[in-house]
Design a protein around this motif. Structure first.
Motif, mmCIF file in Angstrom:
data_model
loop_
_atom_site.group_PDB
_atom_site.id
_atom_site.type_symbol
_atom_site.label_atom_id
_atom_site.label_comp_id
_atom_site.label_asym_id
_atom_site.label_seq_id
_atom_site.Cartn_x
_atom_site.Cartn_y
_atom_site.Cartn_z
ATOM 1 N N MET A 1 0.840 -1.199 0.000
ATOM 2 C CA MET A 1 0.000 0.000 0.000
ATOM 3 C C MET A 1 0.869 1.241 0.000
ATOM 4 S SD MET A 1 -3.235 0.922 0.557
ATOM 5 C CE MET A 1 -2.846 2.123 1.788
ATOM 6 N N LEU A 3 1.686 4.938 -1.284
ATOM 7 C CA LEU A 3 1.057 6.112 -1.887
ATOM 8 C C LEU A 3 2.123 6.954 -2.560
ATOM 9 C CD1 LEU A 3 -1.473 7.178 0.852
ATOM 10 C CD2 LEU A 3 -1.910 6.039 -1.267
ATOM 11 N N MET A 26 -4.518 19.350 1.876
ATOM 12 C CA MET A 26 -4.575 17.896 1.755
ATOM 13 C C MET A 26 -3.208 17.257 1.826
ATOM 14 S SD MET A 26 -7.416 16.688 -0.910
ATOM 15 C CE MET A 26 -6.795 17.549 -2.304
ATOM 16 N N LEU A 27 -2.209 18.001 1.405
ATOM 17 C CA LEU A 27 -0.881 17.396 1.334
ATOM 18 C C LEU A 27 -0.209 17.518 2.684
ATOM 19 C CD1 LEU A 27 0.201 18.696 -2.149
ATOM 20 C CD2 LEU A 27 -0.511 16.410 -1.526
ATOM 21 N N ILE A 32 2.226 10.092 2.507
ATOM 22 C CA ILE A 32 2.741 9.804 1.173
ATOM 23 C C ILE A 32 4.152 9.269 1.289
ATOM 24 C CG2 ILE A 32 3.318 10.873 -1.021
ATOM 25 C CD1 ILE A 32 1.115 12.878 -0.427
ATOM 26 N N LEU A 153 -2.551 11.031 -7.378
ATOM 27 C CA LEU A 153 -2.028 10.201 -6.298
ATOM 28 C C LEU A 153 -2.188 8.753 -6.713
ATOM 29 C CD1 LEU A 153 -1.031 10.339 -3.293
ATOM 30 C CD2 LEU A 153 -3.321 9.691 -2.699
ATOM 31 N N ASP A 155 -1.955 4.782 -5.798
ATOM 32 C CA ASP A 155 -1.928 3.832 -4.692
ATOM 33 C C ASP A 155 -1.470 2.497 -5.269
ATOM 34 O OD1 ASP A 155 -4.507 2.348 -2.578
ATOM 35 O OD2 ASP A 155 -2.325 2.223 -2.549
ATOM 36 N N ASP A 157 -0.425 -1.184 -5.027
ATOM 37 C CA ASP A 157 -0.673 -2.280 -4.094
ATOM 38 C C ASP A 157 -0.509 -3.581 -4.853
ATOM 39 O OD1 ASP A 157 -3.461 -3.220 -1.965
ATOM 40 O OD2 ASP A 157 -1.309 -3.581 -1.866
ATOM 41 N N ARG A 160 -1.591 -4.037 -8.605
ATOM 42 C CA ARG A 160 -2.683 -3.150 -8.992
ATOM 43 C C ARG A 160 -2.310 -1.732 -8.615
ATOM 44 N NH1 ARG A 160 -8.896 -2.993 -6.948
ATOM 45 N NH2 ARG A 160 -8.148 -1.524 -5.402
ATOM 46 N N TYR A 164 -5.730 8.100 -8.284
ATOM 47 C CA TYR A 164 -6.701 9.101 -7.852
ATOM 48 C C TYR A 164 -6.313 10.432 -8.474
ATOM 49 C CZ TYR A 164 -8.114 5.858 -4.177
ATOM 50 O OH TYR A 164 -8.560 4.778 -3.482
ATOM 51 N N TYR A 166 -6.926 14.394 -8.556
ATOM 52 C CA TYR A 166 -7.512 15.497 -7.798
ATOM 53 C C TYR A 166 -7.500 16.733 -8.675
ATOM 54 C CZ TYR A 166 -6.737 12.624 -3.695
ATOM 55 O OH TYR A 166 -6.747 11.617 -2.782
ATOM 56 N N VAL A 173 -12.688 20.694 -4.883
ATOM 57 C CA VAL A 173 -11.803 19.587 -5.232
ATOM 58 C C VAL A 173 -12.650 18.427 -5.721
ATOM 59 C CG1 VAL A 173 -10.122 17.973 -4.365
ATOM 60 C CG2 VAL A 173 -10.139 20.301 -3.529
ATOM 61 N N LYS A 174 -12.336 17.978 -6.923
ATOM 62 C CA LYS A 174 -13.052 16.809 -7.446
ATOM 63 C C LYS A 174 -12.061 15.663 -7.542
ATOM 64 C CE LYS A 174 -17.067 18.781 -8.833
ATOM 65 N NZ LYS A 174 -16.925 20.019 -8.121
ATOM 66 N N VAL A 175 -12.518 14.508 -7.164
ATOM 67 C CA VAL A 175 -11.629 13.354 -7.148
ATOM 68 C C VAL A 175 -12.159 12.303 -8.095
ATOM 69 C CG1 VAL A 175 -10.510 11.674 -5.663
ATOM 70 C CG2 VAL A 175 -11.226 13.849 -4.735
ATOM 71 N N LYS A 177 -11.150 8.312 -9.946
ATOM 72 C CA LYS A 177 -10.346 7.130 -9.652
ATOM 73 C C LYS A 177 -10.251 6.260 -10.886
ATOM 74 C CE LYS A 177 -11.730 3.603 -6.880
ATOM 75 N NZ LYS A 177 -11.902 2.825 -5.642
ATOM 76 N N HIS B 77 -9.307 -0.647 0.414
ATOM 77 C CA HIS B 77 -9.638 -0.890 -0.980
ATOM 78 C C HIS B 77 -11.054 -1.393 -1.141
ATOM 79 C CE1 HIS B 77 -5.655 -0.098 -2.243
ATOM 80 N NE2 HIS B 77 -5.160 -0.986 -1.431
ATOM 81 N N LEU B 88 -15.936 9.649 -3.796
ATOM 82 C CA LEU B 88 -14.490 9.802 -3.832
ATOM 83 C C LEU B 88 -14.006 11.055 -3.148
ATOM 84 C CD1 LEU B 88 -13.512 8.450 -7.307
ATOM 85 C CD2 LEU B 88 -12.766 7.657 -5.086
ATOM 86 N N VAL B 89 -14.839 12.052 -3.103
ATOM 87 C CA VAL B 89 -14.369 13.273 -2.458
ATOM 88 C C VAL B 89 -14.104 13.013 -0.977
ATOM 89 C CG1 VAL B 89 -14.952 15.648 -1.900
ATOM 90 C CG2 VAL B 89 -15.575 14.703 -4.095
ATOM 91 N N ASN B 92 -10.983 9.465 -0.569
ATOM 92 C CA ASN B 92 -9.689 9.352 -1.231
ATOM 93 C C ASN B 92 -8.600 9.363 -0.164
ATOM 94 O OD1 ASN B 92 -8.567 12.249 -0.881
ATOM 95 N ND2 ASN B 92 -10.667 12.503 -1.532
ATOM 96 N N LEU B 94 -6.106 11.113 0.481
ATOM 97 C CA LEU B 94 -5.636 12.341 1.090
ATOM 98 C C LEU B 94 -6.728 13.046 1.868
ATOM 99 C CD1 LEU B 94 -3.428 13.901 -1.674
ATOM 100 C CD2 LEU B 94 -2.753 12.676 0.345
ATOM 101 N N GLN B 96 -9.007 14.575 4.443
ATOM 102 C CA GLN B 96 -8.760 14.905 5.831
ATOM 103 C C GLN B 96 -9.892 14.445 6.719
ATOM 104 O OE1 GLN B 96 -5.701 15.652 5.276
ATOM 105 N NE2 GLN B 96 -5.695 17.541 6.413
ATOM 106 N N TRP B 102 -10.268 5.958 4.573
ATOM 107 C CA TRP B 102 -8.833 6.165 4.644
ATOM 108 C C TRP B 102 -8.429 6.829 5.945
ATOM 109 C CZ3 TRP B 102 -5.112 4.430 1.435
ATOM 110 C CH2 TRP B 102 -5.550 3.885 0.220
#
Lengths: 191, 828
Positions: A1, A3, A26-27, A32, A153, A155, A157, A160, A164, A166, A173-175, A177, B77, B88-89, B92, B94, B96, B102
């Motif tokens: 896992m 990141l 977020m960072l 990470i 980002l 991941d 694993d 696989r 993600y 961002y 913020v839209k995410v 996958k 996962h 996902l918002v 994810n 990251l 918070q 997560w």
């Protein structure tokens, strides 16, 4: 896992003052494990900032970087995947999948991370995956002014990798996958 | 050890029933794992419970653990709750959001890291078992799951040492089982129906040609049956082992009581039972919590209570040793914390520890003082059972063992050294015998222990000789703050940030909550330091807080100028007066509003609500400028109105405000009382003004400290949640519009008079700077007020009266005026 953060084309301070605040919040350090940066930071302060997020930082040289000693391309292995980094201004036409695929074969990597176009893209072809994390600050590019801040980002694993994406669209913020799986043969397969 | 034979039900028909022997001896004496499980309450302890019952209970507890594990171990996962498309918002990596998958994953990772730190150091001398990865993995998972299940305790160091011997005994049992298996192979064959099948043979052993061989086989099976029937003639120990591990008994494999596969499950159950006390009194988890036991009457953490009980018993048994220890200042929790938290695990080697724990667990754990719970004199709840009594008796016997060396030393450190390094070569049987003899005494001691009441404790500490005995209630024991697994710094910020953002969905202007929060935090930070010295003499303290330092500088400036030059001081007043003159009416409104609001808020603060962060006025200058008036009157009226109900739009408050338009609204501060009484109001000469000004400044500074202190107390809470204050605010502002004109003229007169007495025009640059900063802070205040209004608008506030509607409108206009002033100020 594992990141892995992929970002680039920040163009700080010339074209953008800083990362968007929402990205910065977020960072946080500690989550990470690796950072991949395609280039065009441009100054050392940004390099230091990225180092505070994660000490394992891999950068390649973009055409506006003030640090001249970054390499043009770089490869590293994380888990079962081989990753390659290049800024992308060297590959002409800029952003062209076939040319990037050529580079990918040259570097012999599963995942190629390039930038320069300031647009997020993620291509999958039989040899591997090509990811462009876009510009993390939304700086304008040589091609267009309409740039949304974005970064990627990964991941990793086992066999696989979950990508993600961002993006900062209209202040939110839209995410998204995307899943990629690697078969034990060196080719990637569609998931 | 003698074992009473286990009543067996016929399984497979080959075994006979045996009668139950009603001896007192322990059933599974040499199978510690099973015995302890019985003692801890997991397995039924009544002598008549059959093996099948045991198996069933075992199986149930294992199922529970398996379910728990599935539920709590988070794989990020996998989508939560089987939803196919997680948002996902939120989800994810990251994110918070601490509730996201997560977020939980990272929190668990953090907890696991803490557990690992301890596990790597567990029993290094028995490393061959405890340090193997399999064992470590099991311990880690068990601890992790228990801590996740009991968030209120979190993980504390020492829990791993309680768990380790439990796992160890299970392991020993399993090893014993395999030995027995090797010895008595025949009995362990897989005979679920009495037949044994050789692998290569036909099932129906009818070989038409070899009929004679069949006869032999038939005899063979008969022989096996004969073997089986002789099982009952075996040692009963072996019988029990065989039955307990029969894979086809009740509940099948899940019920095999001695099972390697389910060691983790069983260890978890034992650990859980040990920590919870299984409904009895001694719950080990209590020893790890710093908060007082629920039913205790003394209000101390259970560990402290238990230690005190220990000492009490010691005093009954050997008062000279007790007094000696108390005189030296050796508090019981210094050593007993470790003893109790790990149940003497650190004092003895593993093998000896097992013997000690045998004895401890053999004692019953049910509460002895159930009926007397309301009695004030009830003992420490946590040791209130015969098991608890044994524990304290054992501890006392350990202390007594060291009696001679303890009495010989004359200082506390070496006493503690002696106690904490318990000698290795101790004869356990002696200790245990002594403990048993003291046990009855301990039970009595628990029952009639008046010393454990708070008064009693104080008594004892006072009567004892010198050197800091008063059981220091705060930090004697190395107490770790017990919180839920705390949110990390970033997650907290995220939470705060999002709370505020949610409330300002329809904000008119972009708020800067973090700025305000940061500011209030800074103020609070600075203020917590000023809290202790709220006098003007503390002006010289250098604070890191820039805001406060700004004000301090201002004060210093004032003080200096006051001392050095009356002119400049009056000039400063003039400055402020000028400022006011510029925006005359507005300024007045503003002053009044702020004054009254602070007043109101102070009152409300007095009335109990402390979330006044948004309403405090910080600018001392306007107050300073017009504070020649009516200090006294203001004070008295404030005092008389201290019980005002803010919701009341009645005349009281109007009157109050009328009397004290620019009041220094601090009924809280005592020192200014003297000052204000001496102050002569409404005196316009420069000299008197200066003295008044001086006193007022003192008043001001102390009052300001008080304000800011009050501010700080509520400041850290972010958005004020009660609408009281804002209502008061609105009410006030409403009223002020009526009274503003009259007051304006009155105070303007005063201001103008003061300006007449001013002399030079030199402007001090510091003052400018501070004024600018003041403007900024006013701006921030405004933002805060606005946010409060919006919040109130968003909230469905109960029982708002008509005033509110009007109040909002006027407040809004007032705020606009405020904004103008502050802009002016900052431009200056």
């Amino acid at each position: 896992m594992v990141l892995v953060l992929a970002l680039g084309d920040l163009h700080i301070p010339h074209r953008a003052p800083d990362l968007p605040a929402k990205f910065k919040s977020m960072l946080v350090p500690g989550k990470i494990q690796h950072i991949i940066c395609t280039g065009n930071l441009c100054i050392k302060e940004v390099h230091d900032y990225l180092k505070t997020i994660c000490p394992d930082l891999h950068i390649t040289r973009g055409e506006y970087d003030e640090e001249t000693r970054y390499p043009e391309t770089k490869t590293l292995t994380i888990g079962q995947f081989k990753l390659g980094i290049c800024h992308g201004h060297q590959v002409i036409p800029w952003g062209d999948l076939d040319s990037l695929a050529m580079l990918q074969r040259q570097l012999d990597v599963d995942i190629l991370v390039t930038g320069h176009t300031h647009q997020f893209t993620a291509y999958k072809h039989e040899a591997g995956v090509v990811i462009n994390p876009g510009s993390a600050t939304g700086a304008y590019s040589s091609i267009t002014y309409d740039v949304n801040p974005s970064f990627v980002l990964m991941d990793i694993d086992g066999l696989r990798v979950v990508v993600y994406v961002y993006e900062l669209i209209d202040g939110e913020v839209k995410v998204d996958k995307i899943d990629f799986k690697k078969t034990t043969a060196s080719a990637n397969s569609a998931h | 050890m003698a074992i009473s034979p286990v009543p067996m039900e016929p399984t497979g028909g080959a075994l006979t029933e045996t009668t139950l022997n009603s001896e007192d001896s322990r059933r599974f004496g040499n199978l510690r794992g099973v015995q302890w499980r019985i003692d801890l309450g997991i397995l039924p302890s009544s002598p008549s419970s059959s093996v099948d019952d045991l198996r069933r209970v075992t199986a149930n507890s294992r199922r529970r653990y398996a379910a728990l594990r599935r539920q709590l171990l988070v794989d990020p996962h996998l989508p939560k709750d089987g939803s196919s498309s997680p948002d996902l918002v939120i989800d994810n990596p990251l994110s918070q959001n601490p509730d996201s998958m997560w977020g939980r994953f990272f929190k668990n990772a953090e907890l696991e890291r803490m557990v690992d730190q301890d596990l790597t150091r567990l029993y290094p001398e028995h490393g061959s078992y405890f340090q193997t990865s399999g064992c470590q993995g099991m311990l880690r998972r068990i601890l992790l799951l228990w801590c996740l299940r009991h968030q209120e305790y979190g993980y504390r160091q020492g829990m791993h040492e309680l768990l380790a011997p439990l796992l160890y005994v299970l392991h020993v049992d399993v090893e014993h089982l395999s030995e027995v298996r090797n010895m008595y192979e025949d009995y362990f064959t897989d005979k679920f129906d009495g037949f044994s099948f050789h692998e290569s043979d036909l099932t129906y052993k009818f070989d038409f040609k070899k009929f004679s061989e069949l006869m032999e086989d038939g005899n063979g099976s008969g022989k096996v049956a004969a073997n089986a029937s002789s099982l009952s003639q075996l040692d009963p120990n072996i019988q029990t082992i065989v039955l307990l591990s029969d894979a086809y008994g009740a509940e099948g494999e899940l019920g095999v009581v001695l099972s390697e596969k389910f060691m983790e499950h069983d260890a978890y159950c034992m650990f859980d039972a040990l920590m919870n006390g299984s409904g009895g009194a001694v719950a080990m988890a209590e020893f790890f919590s710093p908060s007082p036991f629920a039913s205790s009457h003394t209000g101390f953490p259970p560990v402290i209570e238990a230690s005190a009980a220990l000492y009490h018993l010691l005093s009954l048994v050997d008062s000279s040793l007790h007094t000696h220890l108390v005189e030296l200042g050796v508090e019981p929790q210094y050593f007993s914390l470790r003893w109790l938290r790990v149940l003497f695990g650190r004092e003895f080697a593993l093998e000896e520890l097992l013997i000690v724990w045998d004895e401890i667990f053999a004692c019953e754990n049910c509460k002895l003082n159930k009926l007397a719970e309301n009695d004030v004199d009830t003992s420490s709840g946590v040791l209130d059972s015969s098991r608890g009594a044994f524990i304290s008796a054992f501890a006392v016997s350990m202390i007594l063992y060291l009696r001679s060396s303890l009495l010989a030393t004359e200082n506390a450190t070496s006493c503690l050294k002696r106690l904490l390094n318990f000698p290795d070569d101790v004869k356990l049987e002696k200790l245990i015998r002594k403990a048993k003899s003291l046990q009855a005494l301990a039970v009595d001691a628990n029952n009639s222990n008046p010393l454990l009441t708070q008064a009693g404790m104080f008594e004892r500490s006072e009567s004892a000789a010198v050197r800091g005995h008063s059981l220091s209630f705060d930090a004697t024991s190395p107490r770790t703050p017990l919180t839920l697994v705390p949110d990390s710094y970033w997650e907290e910020k995220w939470r705060n940030l999002h709370k505020e953002e949610e409330r300002k969905k329809d904000a008119l202007e972009k708020q800067a909550p973090s700025i305000r929060k940061g500011w209030s935090e800074k103020v609070k930070l600075g203020l917590s330091r000023t809290e202790s010295a709220p006098s003007s003499s503390s002006v010289d303290k250098r604070k890191k807080d820039p805001k406060l330092s700004v004000r301090r500088n201002l004060l210093e400036d004032l003080a200096r100028q006051l001392g050095a030059d009356e002119d400049t001081q009056s000039i400063m007043d003039d400055e402020r007066a000028d400022v006011k003159d510029q925006g005359v009416e507005d300024g007045q409104d503003f002053n009044d509003k702020f004054a009254c609001t602070t007043e109101q808020t102070c009152l409300s603060g007095n009335a109990g609500s402390e979330e006044n962060s948004s309403i405090f006025s910080d600018p001392p200058s306007p107050i300073n400028g017009v504070n020649d008036h009516g200090n006294e009157s203001g004070r008295s009226s404030v005092a008389s109105n201290s019980s005002i109900d803010e919701h009341d739009g009645g005349t009281n408050t109007a009157e109050l405000c009328a009397h004290n338009p620019e009041g220094l609204p601090l009924p809280v501060s005592d020192s200014p009382d003297d000052v204000s009484l001496e102050a002569s109001p409404n005196d316009q000469t420069a000299a008197e003004k200066s003295t008044v000004g001086l006193k007022e400044r003192k008043l001001l500074s102390s009052s300001k400290f008080q304000w800011l202190w009050k501010f700080g107390r509520g400041g850290g809470e972010g958005i004020p949640e009660k609408g009281q204050v804002s209502e008061a605010n609105k009410g006030c502002s409403n009223r002020f519009d009526h009274d503003s004109v009259t007051r304006c003229s009155a105070s303007n007169g005063g201001v103008i008079l003061s300006s007449e007495s001013s002399k030079g025009e030199t402007v001090d640059q510091n003052v400018m700077l501070t004024l600018r900063n003041l403007g900024q802070s006013m701006l921030e205040n405004i933002q805060v007020i606005e946010s409060v209004f919006q919040q109130d608008r968003a909230q469905a506030a109960p029982a708002k009266n008509v005033l509110v509607g009007k109040g909002q409108v006027t407040a809004r206009s007032a705020l606009k005026e405020l904004r103008k002033i502050s802009n002016l100020l900052s431009e200056m």
